[in-house]
Motif scaffolding. Structure first.
Motif, PDB file in Angstrom:
ATOM      1  N   GLU A 130       0.819  -1.206   0.000  1.00 20.17           N
ATOM      2  CA  GLU A 130       0.000   0.000   0.000  1.00 20.17           C
ATOM      3  C   GLU A 130       0.857   1.262   0.000  1.00 20.17           C
ATOM      4  N   GLY A 131       2.162   1.105   0.042  1.00 25.78           N
ATOM      5  CA  GLY A 131       3.067   2.249   0.084  1.00 25.78           C
ATOM      6  C   GLY A 131       4.148   2.141  -0.971  1.00 25.78           C
ATOM      7  N   ASN A 132       5.366   2.458  -0.549  1.00 29.15           N
ATOM      8  CA  ASN A 132       6.520   2.496  -1.446  1.00 29.15           C
ATOM      9  C   ASN A 132       7.366   1.241  -1.288  1.00 29.15           C
ATOM     10  N   THR A 133       7.879   0.729  -2.402  1.00 29.37           N
ATOM     11  CA  THR A 133       8.814  -0.390  -2.369  1.00 29.37           C
ATOM     12  C   THR A 133      10.022  -0.052  -3.233  1.00 29.37           C
ATOM     13  N   LEU A 134      11.165  -0.596  -2.845  1.00 35.65           N
ATOM     14  CA  LEU A 134      12.367  -0.403  -3.657  1.00 35.65           C
ATOM     15  C   LEU A 134      12.490  -1.470  -4.744  1.00 35.65           C
ATOM     16  N   PHE A 135      12.282  -2.755  -4.367  1.00 35.52           N
ATOM     17  CA  PHE A 135      12.457  -3.845  -5.328  1.00 35.52           C
ATOM     18  C   PHE A 135      11.462  -4.961  -5.026  1.00 35.52           C
ATOM     19  N   ASP A 136      10.703  -5.344  -6.039  1.00 39.83           N
ATOM     20  CA  ASP A 136       9.745  -6.445  -5.926  1.00 39.83           C
ATOM     21  C   ASP A 136      10.047  -7.480  -7.004  1.00 39.83           C
ATOM     22  N   LEU A 137      10.167  -8.734  -6.578  1.00 36.07           N
ATOM     23  CA  LEU A 137      10.339  -9.841  -7.515  1.00 36.07           C
ATOM     24  C   LEU A 137       9.256 -10.864  -7.211  1.00 36.07           C
ATOM     25  N   GLY A 138       8.375 -11.126  -8.174  1.00 37.72           N
ATOM     26  CA  GLY A 138       7.305 -12.079  -7.949  1.00 37.72           C
ATOM     27  C   GLY A 138       6.488 -12.292  -9.208  1.00 37.72           C
ATOM     28  N   ALA A 139       5.545 -13.215  -9.153  1.00 37.94           N
ATOM     29  CA  ALA A 139       4.653 -13.432 -10.288  1.00 37.94           C
ATOM     30  C   ALA A 139       3.762 -12.205 -10.471  1.00 37.94           C
ATOM     31  N   ALA A 140       3.223 -11.674  -9.351  1.00 34.97           N
ATOM     32  CA  ALA A 140       2.393 -10.469  -9.383  1.00 34.97           C
ATOM     33  C   ALA A 140       2.918  -9.478  -8.363  1.00 34.97           C
ATOM     34  N   ASN A 141       3.193  -8.271  -8.813  1.00 36.90           N
ATOM     35  CA  ASN A 141       3.692  -7.205  -7.951  1.00 36.90           C
ATOM     36  C   ASN A 141       2.745  -6.016  -8.057  1.00 36.90           C
ATOM     37  N   LEU A 142       2.163  -5.607  -6.935  1.00 38.80           N
ATOM     38  CA  LEU A 142       1.211  -4.499  -6.904  1.00 38.80           C
ATOM     39  C   LEU A 142       1.637  -3.529  -5.814  1.00 38.80           C
ATOM     40  N   SER A 143       1.789  -2.248  -6.168  1.00 38.72           N
ATOM     41  CA  SER A 143       2.208  -1.270  -5.168  1.00 38.72           C
ATOM     42  C   SER A 143       1.691   0.109  -5.525  1.00 38.72           C
ATOM     43  N   GLU A 144       1.739   1.008  -4.529  1.00 43.75           N
ATOM     44  CA  GLU A 144       1.376   2.403  -4.763  1.00 43.75           C
ATOM     45  C   GLU A 144       2.518   3.094  -5.529  1.00 43.75           C
ATOM     46  N   THR A 145       3.745   2.923  -5.025  1.00 41.12           N
ATOM     47  CA  THR A 145       4.935   3.487  -5.655  1.00 41.12           C
ATOM     48  C   THR A 145       6.029   2.433  -5.610  1.00 41.12           C
ATOM     49  N   SER A 146       6.788   2.301  -6.691  1.00 40.49           N
ATOM     50  CA  SER A 146       7.868   1.319  -6.716  1.00 40.49           C
ATOM     51  C   SER A 146       9.034   1.836  -7.539  1.00 40.49           C
ATOM     52  N   THR A 147      10.227   1.386  -7.162  1.00 38.77           N
ATOM     53  CA  THR A 147      11.412   1.739  -7.937  1.00 38.77           C
ATOM     54  C   THR A 147      11.661   0.686  -9.004  1.00 38.77           C
ATOM     55  N   VAL A 148      11.671  -0.603  -8.629  1.00 39.45           N
ATOM     56  CA  VAL A 148      11.885  -1.696  -9.584  1.00 39.45           C
ATOM     57  C   VAL A 148      10.889  -2.815  -9.297  1.00 39.45           C
ATOM     58  N   GLN A 149      10.214  -3.273 -10.358  1.00 39.14           N
ATOM     59  CA  GLN A 149       9.330  -4.431 -10.268  1.00 39.14           C
ATOM     60  C   GLN A 149       9.714  -5.411 -11.368  1.00 39.14           C
ATOM     61  N   VAL A 150       9.907  -6.674 -10.984  1.00 39.42           N
ATOM     62  CA  VAL A 150      10.219  -7.730 -11.940  1.00 39.42           C
ATOM     63  C   VAL A 150       9.240  -8.867 -11.693  1.00 39.42           C
ATOM     64  N   GLY A 151       8.451  -9.215 -12.705  1.00 42.23           N
ATOM     65  CA  GLY A 151       7.469 -10.278 -12.525  1.00 42.23           C
ATOM     66  C   GLY A 151       6.679 -10.531 -13.794  1.00 42.23           C
ATOM     67  N   VAL A 152       5.699 -11.399 -13.693  1.00 47.30           N
ATOM     68  CA  VAL A 152       4.808 -11.664 -14.824  1.00 47.30           C
ATOM     69  C   VAL A 152       3.864 -10.476 -14.994  1.00 47.30           C
ATOM     70  N   PHE A 153       3.239 -10.027 -13.886  1.00 43.91           N
ATOM     71  CA  PHE A 153       2.338  -8.879 -13.898  1.00 43.91           C
ATOM     72  C   PHE A 153       2.809  -7.868 -12.869  1.00 43.91           C
ATOM     73  N   ASN A 154       3.065  -6.646 -13.323  1.00 48.28           N
ATOM     74  CA  ASN A 154       3.517  -5.562 -12.455  1.00 48.28           C
ATOM     75  C   ASN A 154       2.542  -4.401 -12.573  1.00 48.28           C
ATOM     76  N   LYS A 155       2.106  -3.870 -11.417  1.00 47.29           N
ATOM     77  CA  LYS A 155       1.167  -2.744 -11.412  1.00 47.29           C
ATOM     78  C   LYS A 155       1.544  -1.791 -10.294  1.00 47.29           C
ATOM     79  N   THR A 156       1.672  -0.521 -10.629  1.00 48.15           N
ATOM     80  CA  THR A 156       1.939   0.515  -9.642  1.00 48.15           C
ATOM     81  C   THR A 156       1.308   1.816 -10.102  1.00 48.15           C
ATOM     82  N   ALA A 157       0.969   2.678  -9.167  1.00 50.92           N
ATOM     83  CA  ALA A 157       0.481   3.997  -9.525  1.00 50.92           C
ATOM     84  C   ALA A 157       1.646   4.858 -10.026  1.00 50.92           C
ATOM     85  N   LYS A 158       2.819   4.682  -9.379  1.00 48.08           N
ATOM     86  CA  LYS A 158       3.974   5.505  -9.741  1.00 48.08           C
ATOM     87  C   LYS A 158       5.225   4.643  -9.794  1.00 48.08           C
ATOM     88  N   ILE A 159       5.802   4.525 -10.971  1.00 48.46           N
ATOM     89  CA  ILE A 159       7.077   3.818 -11.123  1.00 48.46           C
ATOM     90  C   ILE A 159       8.192   4.867 -11.117  1.00 48.46           C
TER      91      ILE A 159
END
Length: 185
Positions: A130-159
Motif C-alpha cells: 500500500e506504500g513504497n517499495t524499492l524492489f519487488d520480484l514475484g509473479a504479481a507485484n502491486l504497489s502504490e509506488t515502486s522503484t523496480v518491479q520484476v514479474g509476470v504482472f507488475n502494477k503501480t500507480a507511480k514507477i
C-alpha cells in the motif's frame, strides 16, 4: 545457506539481548499467553497458533499460526505460519505469509507479502504494498509506488525506475500498460 541463516539468527539474538532488558526466550500462544509473562523479547520467541508482543529483537518463530509484534529487529520464520509486524521491521522475514503494516527495512521472502513501505526487497509469488517499495520480484507485484518491479504482472500507480515483465502497468509509465518493459515518462 542454513549455516548462514543460523549464524545470523544466533548473532542477532545474542547482540540484541544485551541491548535492552527483556526475556531471552519466550513461548506465546492464544489468549495473550506469554511464558514468561513479558511484552519484550531479546532472543528467541516461539509462537504457536497466535502470539503477540510489543518488541522483539532476535528470532521469531511462528509455528502453525500467526506471530504478531509491533517492532521487530532480527529474523521472522513462519514455519507453516505467518508473521505480522505493525510498526517497524528491520531484518528479514521468511514465511508463507508476511504482513508488515509499517516500515520494513530489509527483505521479505514468502508466498505472499503484504507490506506498506519497504526499504529493501520483496521476494514472493504475490507482493502487495500500500506504500513504497524499492524492489519487488514475484509473479504479481502491486504497489502504490515502486522503484523496480520484476514479474509476470507488475502494477503501480507511480514507477520511479523500471518494470520488467509480461504485463507492466504504471499510471505514470511511458505507456499505461506495456509488455516486457515500462518506465516513467
Amino acid at each position: 545457506m542454513k549455516k548462514v541463516l543460523t549464524t545470523l539468527a544466533v548473532a542477532a539474538a545474542m547482540s540484541s539481548s544485551v541491548a535492552f532488558a527483556s526475556t531471552p526466550v519466550m513461548f506465546s500462544s492464544i489468549d495473550n499467553f506469554n511464558a514468561p509473562d513479558e511484552n519484550a523479547v531479546g532472543g528467541v520467541r516461539v509462537a504457536a497458533l497466535y502470539g503477540k508482543v510489543d518488541e522483539l529483537k532476535g528470532v521469531d518463530l511462528a509455528v502453525i499460526g500467526l506471530s504478531e509484534t509491533n517492532n521487530t529487529t532480527g529474523v521472522n520464520f513462519g514455519i507453516f505460519g505467518a508473521s505480522k509486524v505493525n510498526i517497524s521491521m528491520t531484518g528479514a522475514s521468511f514465511g508463507f505469509f508476511n504482513w508488515n503494516t509499517g516500515l520494513t527495512t530489509g527483505a521479505n521472502f514468502g508466498a505472499v507479502n503484504v507490506t506498506n513501505d519497504v526499504k529493501g526487497a520483496n521476494f514472493s509469488f504475490v507482493n502487495y504494498s500500500e506504500g513504497n517499495t524499492l524492489f519487488d520480484l514475484g509473479a504479481a507485484n502491486l504497489s502504490e509506488t515502486s522503484t523496480v518491479q520484476v514479474g509476470v504482472f507488475n502494477k503501480t500507480a507511480k514507477i520511479e525506475g523500471v518494470q520488467i515483465g509480461l504485463i507492466n502497468c504504471a499510471d505514470n509509465g511511458f505507456f499505461k500498460c506495456f509488455p516486457i518493459v515500462n518506465f516513467a515518462k
